[in-house]
Design a protein around this motif. Sequence first.
Motif, PDB file in Angstrom:
ATOM      1  N   VAL A 228       0.670  -1.256  -0.113  1.00  0.00           N
ATOM      2  CA  VAL A 228      -0.114  -0.158   0.024  1.00  0.00           C
ATOM      3  C   VAL A 228       0.939   1.335  -0.085  1.00  0.00           C
ATOM      4  O   VAL A 228       0.704   2.330  -0.728  1.00  0.00           O
ATOM      5  N   ARG A 229       2.017   1.120   0.761  1.00  0.00           N
ATOM      6  CA  ARG A 229       2.957   2.304   0.620  1.00  0.00           C
ATOM      7  C   ARG A 229       3.463   2.629  -0.447  1.00  0.00           C
ATOM      8  O   ARG A 229       3.895   3.533  -0.911  1.00  0.00           O
ATOM      9  N   ALA A 230       3.832   1.574  -1.257  1.00  0.00           N
ATOM     10  CA  ALA A 230       4.335   1.821  -2.538  1.00  0.00           C
ATOM     11  C   ALA A 230       3.290   2.297  -3.663  1.00  0.00           C
ATOM     12  O   ALA A 230       3.763   3.124  -4.470  1.00  0.00           O
ATOM     13  N   LEU A 231       2.114   1.968  -3.538  1.00  0.00           N
ATOM     14  CA  LEU A 231       1.007   2.402  -4.181  1.00  0.00           C
ATOM     15  C   LEU A 231       0.790   3.890  -4.050  1.00  0.00           C
ATOM     16  O   LEU A 231       0.502   4.643  -4.925  1.00  0.00           O
ATOM     17  N   ALA A 232       0.850   4.419  -2.844  1.00  0.00           N
ATOM     18  CA  ALA A 232       0.745   5.813  -2.445  1.00  0.00           C
ATOM     19  C   ALA A 232       1.996   6.631  -2.603  1.00  0.00           C
ATOM     20  O   ALA A 232       2.169   7.893  -2.564  1.00  0.00           O
ATOM     21  N   ALA A 233       3.067   5.948  -3.034  1.00  0.00           N
ATOM     22  CA  ALA A 233       4.426   6.688  -3.047  1.00  0.00           C
ATOM     23  C   ALA A 233       4.380   7.738  -4.183  1.00  0.00           C
ATOM     24  O   ALA A 233       4.883   8.929  -3.928  1.00  0.00           O
ATOM     25  N   PRO A 234       3.803   7.416  -5.340  1.00  0.00           N
ATOM     26  CA  PRO A 234       3.726   8.624  -6.416  1.00  0.00           C
ATOM     27  C   PRO A 234       3.173   9.849  -5.818  1.00  0.00           C
ATOM     28  O   PRO A 234       3.740  10.929  -6.207  1.00  0.00           O
ATOM     29  N   LEU A 235       2.042   9.765  -4.925  1.00  0.00           N
ATOM     30  CA  LEU A 235       1.552  11.080  -4.330  1.00  0.00           C
ATOM     31  C   LEU A 235       2.629  11.961  -3.747  1.00  0.00           C
ATOM     32  O   LEU A 235       2.426  13.010  -3.293  1.00  0.00           O
ATOM     33  N   ALA A 236       3.711  11.353  -3.045  1.00  0.00           N
ATOM     34  CA  ALA A 236       4.617  11.964  -2.214  1.00  0.00           C
ATOM     35  C   ALA A 236       5.370  12.855  -3.046  1.00  0.00           C
ATOM     36  O   ALA A 236       5.921  13.834  -2.527  1.00  0.00           O
ATOM     37  N   ASN A 237       5.659  12.530  -4.440  1.00  0.00           N
ATOM     38  CA  ASN A 237       6.282  13.410  -5.314  1.00  0.00           C
ATOM     39  C   ASN A 237       5.490  14.622  -5.892  1.00  0.00           C
ATOM     40  O   ASN A 237       5.968  15.741  -6.348  1.00  0.00           O
ATOM     41  N   VAL A 238       4.273  14.676  -5.483  1.00  0.00           N
ATOM     42  CA  VAL A 238       3.267  15.989  -5.872  1.00  0.00           C
ATOM     43  C   VAL A 238       3.488  17.144  -4.659  1.00  0.00           C
ATOM     44  O   VAL A 238       3.433  16.905  -3.727  1.00  0.00           O
ATOM     45  N   ASP A 239       4.036  18.185  -5.325  1.00  0.00           N
ATOM     46  CA  ASP A 239       4.257  19.358  -4.663  1.00  0.00           C
ATOM     47  C   ASP A 239       2.992  20.203  -4.008  1.00  0.00           C
ATOM     48  O   ASP A 239       2.834  20.479  -2.797  1.00  0.00           O
ATOM     49  N   ARG A 240       1.985  20.270  -5.013  1.00  0.00           N
ATOM     50  CA  ARG A 240       0.822  20.837  -4.619  1.00  0.00           C
ATOM     51  C   ARG A 240      -0.385  20.274  -5.507  1.00  0.00           C
ATOM     52  O   ARG A 240      -0.320  20.026  -6.786  1.00  0.00           O
ATOM     53  N   ILE A 241      -1.424  19.966  -4.991  1.00  0.00           N
ATOM     54  CA  ILE A 241      -2.755  19.637  -5.496  1.00  0.00           C
ATOM     55  C   ILE A 241      -3.817  20.823  -5.384  1.00  0.00           C
ATOM     56  O   ILE A 241      -4.132  21.200  -4.418  1.00  0.00           O
ATOM     57  N   THR A 242      -4.252  20.943  -6.847  1.00  0.00           N
ATOM     58  CA  THR A 242      -5.244  22.017  -6.802  1.00  0.00           C
ATOM     59  C   THR A 242      -6.573  21.329  -7.182  1.00  0.00           C
ATOM     60  O   THR A 242      -6.441  20.664  -8.158  1.00  0.00           O
ATOM     61  N   ILE A 243      -7.670  21.425  -6.391  1.00  0.00           N
ATOM     62  CA  ILE A 243      -8.769  20.595  -6.543  1.00  0.00           C
ATOM     63  C   ILE A 243      -9.971  21.707  -6.976  1.00  0.00           C
ATOM     64  O   ILE A 243     -10.352  22.687  -6.341  1.00  0.00           O
ATOM     65  N   VAL A 244     -10.606  21.267  -7.976  1.00  0.00           N
ATOM     66  CA  VAL A 244     -11.709  22.285  -8.577  1.00  0.00           C
ATOM     67  C   VAL A 244     -12.777  21.170  -8.634  1.00  0.00           C
ATOM     68  O   VAL A 244     -13.163  20.141  -9.295  1.00  0.00           O
ATOM     69  N   SER A 245     -13.832  21.394  -7.553  1.00  0.00           N
ATOM     70  CA  SER A 245     -14.941  20.533  -7.549  1.00  0.00           C
ATOM     71  C   SER A 245     -16.284  21.228  -7.510  1.00  0.00           C
ATOM     72  O   SER A 245     -16.337  22.324  -7.157  1.00  0.00           O
ATOM     73  N   THR A 246     -17.136  20.752  -8.013  1.00  0.00           N
ATOM     74  CA  THR A 246     -18.536  21.308  -8.380  1.00  0.00           C
ATOM     75  C   THR A 246     -19.520  20.738  -7.287  1.00  0.00           C
ATOM     76  O   THR A 246     -20.653  21.455  -6.988  1.00  0.00           O
ATOM     77  N   GLY A 247     -18.833  19.836  -6.358  1.00  0.00           N
ATOM     78  CA  GLY A 247     -19.713  19.374  -5.226  1.00  0.00           C
ATOM     79  C   GLY A 247     -20.734  18.659  -5.416  1.00  0.00           C
ATOM     80  O   GLY A 247     -21.556  18.272  -4.738  1.00  0.00           O
ATOM     81  N   ASP A 248     -20.824  17.974  -6.743  1.00  0.00           N
ATOM     82  CA  ASP A 248     -21.922  16.972  -7.237  1.00  0.00           C
ATOM     83  C   ASP A 248     -21.281  15.688  -6.565  1.00  0.00           C
ATOM     84  O   ASP A 248     -20.279  15.321  -7.027  1.00  0.00           O
ATOM     85  N   GLY A 249     -22.204  14.554  -6.018  1.00  0.00           N
ATOM     86  CA  GLY A 249     -21.680  13.393  -5.696  1.00  0.00           C
ATOM     87  C   GLY A 249     -21.152  13.420  -4.616  1.00  0.00           C
ATOM     88  O   GLY A 249     -20.733  14.404  -3.996  1.00  0.00           O
ATOM     89  N   GLU A 250     -20.901  12.123  -3.852  1.00  0.00           N
ATOM     90  CA  GLU A 250     -20.240  11.747  -2.824  1.00  0.00           C
ATOM     91  C   GLU A 250     -18.943  11.777  -2.799  1.00  0.00           C
ATOM     92  O   GLU A 250     -18.087  12.400  -1.775  1.00  0.00           O
ATOM     93  N   ALA A 251     -18.134  11.572  -3.664  1.00  0.00           N
ATOM     94  CA  ALA A 251     -16.616  11.627  -4.112  1.00  0.00           C
ATOM     95  C   ALA A 251     -16.537  12.816  -4.700  1.00  0.00           C
ATOM     96  O   ALA A 251     -15.960  12.580  -5.972  1.00  0.00           O
ATOM     97  N   ALA A 252     -16.295  13.825  -3.864  1.00  0.00           N
ATOM     98  CA  ALA A 252     -15.944  14.946  -4.732  1.00  0.00           C
ATOM     99  C   ALA A 252     -15.107  15.839  -3.795  1.00  0.00           C
ATOM    100  O   ALA A 252     -14.849  15.652  -2.515  1.00  0.00           O
ATOM    101  N   GLY A 253     -14.127  16.631  -4.450  1.00  0.00           N
ATOM    102  CA  GLY A 253     -13.154  17.370  -3.570  1.00  0.00           C
ATOM    103  C   GLY A 253     -12.062  16.506  -3.143  1.00  0.00           C
ATOM    104  O   GLY A 253     -11.571  15.593  -3.896  1.00  0.00           O
ATOM    105  N   MET A 254     -11.608  16.820  -1.868  1.00  0.00           N
ATOM    106  CA  MET A 254     -10.479  16.068  -1.195  1.00  0.00           C
ATOM    107  C   MET A 254     -10.849  14.503  -1.104  1.00  0.00           C
ATOM    108  O   MET A 254     -10.112  13.536  -0.977  1.00  0.00           O
ATOM    109  N   ASN A 255     -12.210  14.209  -1.001  1.00  0.00           N
ATOM    110  CA  ASN A 255     -12.609  12.923  -1.042  1.00  0.00           C
ATOM    111  C   ASN A 255     -12.350  11.933  -1.844  1.00  0.00           C
ATOM    112  O   ASN A 255     -12.357  10.898  -1.948  1.00  0.00           O
ATOM    113  N   LYS A 256     -12.212  12.660  -3.272  1.00  0.00           N
ATOM    114  CA  LYS A 256     -11.894  11.894  -4.332  1.00  0.00           C
ATOM    115  C   LYS A 256     -10.499  11.251  -4.396  1.00  0.00           C
ATOM    116  O   LYS A 256     -10.426  10.122  -4.772  1.00  0.00           O
TER     117      LYS A 256
END
Length: 483
Positions: free
Chosen positions: A404-432
Amino acid sequence: MASVGFSNGVLVIASLMVVATLMLLTVFARLYRKAGPHEALVVYGFRGTRIVKGRGTVIFPMIENWHELSLELMSFDVAPQQDLYTRQGVAVTVEAVAQIKVKSDPESILTAAEQFLTKSDEEREGLIRLVMEGHLRGIIGQLTVEEIVKQPEMVGDRMRATCADDMNKMGLEVISFTIKEVRDKNEYITNMGRPDIARIKRDADVAGAEAERDTAIKRAEATRAAAVAKAQADQERVMAETLSQAKQAEAQRDLDIKKASYLETVKKQQAQADKAYEIQTNVMQQQVVAEQVKIEQVQKEQQIKVQEAEIQRRERELIATVLKQAEIERKRIETLAEAEKQRLIAEAEGHADATRTQGQAEAEIIFKKGEAEAKAMNVKAEAYQEWNQAAVVDRLISGLPDVVRALAAPLANVDRITIVSTGDGEAAGMNKITGDLTKMAAQIPALFETLSGMQMSELFAKIRTIGEKNAPPATPSPAAPQS
């Protein structure tokens, strides 16, 4: 005192001499006469008559005298008061202008001086005018009115040629003679031009009519040509517009075709790019899984190496504590006996027996070493048999967090995440993002089942059964080495 008086006398004499010189110069200046380029001095006296022009001379008083004679151009009108009759007997009045001057050579100046030196300018011009009018009367009598009116230059040339001899006798020359005006009292000159005027008018009227006719013809031809040209221009314009519209239609068609082709190419490229992105995503996911499997394999290999090292350590410990000491002791005893034997029989058997005995000893050592290695392999086999399903499950389950740690390792290389969410659905925004991580983690059991070939439900169902098995027997402590 005498020297002072002498010097004063010298100064007085010098002053008198200067004054006398100045007086002589003044007298000489009064006696000196100069003639400019526009005049001549006629000097006469005890030295005879002489002409001075463009220079100066000394004129002695009482014995010489002088007069100025102008060499400038004289211009005056020649207009006889009486009528002049032409060869046709027509009385005309002629007015002319004459330019006359004294010639520049000394003989002509002397001649003019003889004629006009003591006369005034008016008297001199009167004498010259009389001569000129007489010659003009004779010339006019030889010509017709038409010649006088139409050829005034010819009259002037004749006048200069006729007057030349008389003017030379007076030391003069005629520079120019110009007719200013010719008129008559009977309107002969006026009527003289009427036939020409009528002819000219007639010719002008004819020419005007012909010009109007030609103009009308030219205008009609021009109108016809303009109409033809306009018709041709309209036809060419229509043809040009038709061709232009056809060209525009063709160009629009080609443009539409090119746009469609470009759009198709863009869509293909976009589809290929999207598909390549999906394929690349899947490939990267597969690579991640493969890398995780490799990591697991490396970890297992490292664990096996650790276990093998532990087995080898225990084997060496066993060999060092039990077998090696016994072997060393036996070898020591045998070596002592063999040495004693060798000492006793060395002298008889020689070097060959010693070599043979040494070979037998080395064979014995190799045999014992092989026997020890065989025993070590048996110990390693017994250790591997202690690994049951519980150990395998424990190793696999303990490796799941690393996967699981290896699967999530690519996210550690991301400097900043910009989320554009319309608020529709349960999996929106950071929950996605967390939802995607949860989905990725949910794939780990399937990966486990693929690698192990066992269902996790079956393994978990057997945990209690596996835990009830007896622990492996304790390894007996090595015997103390014999002394």
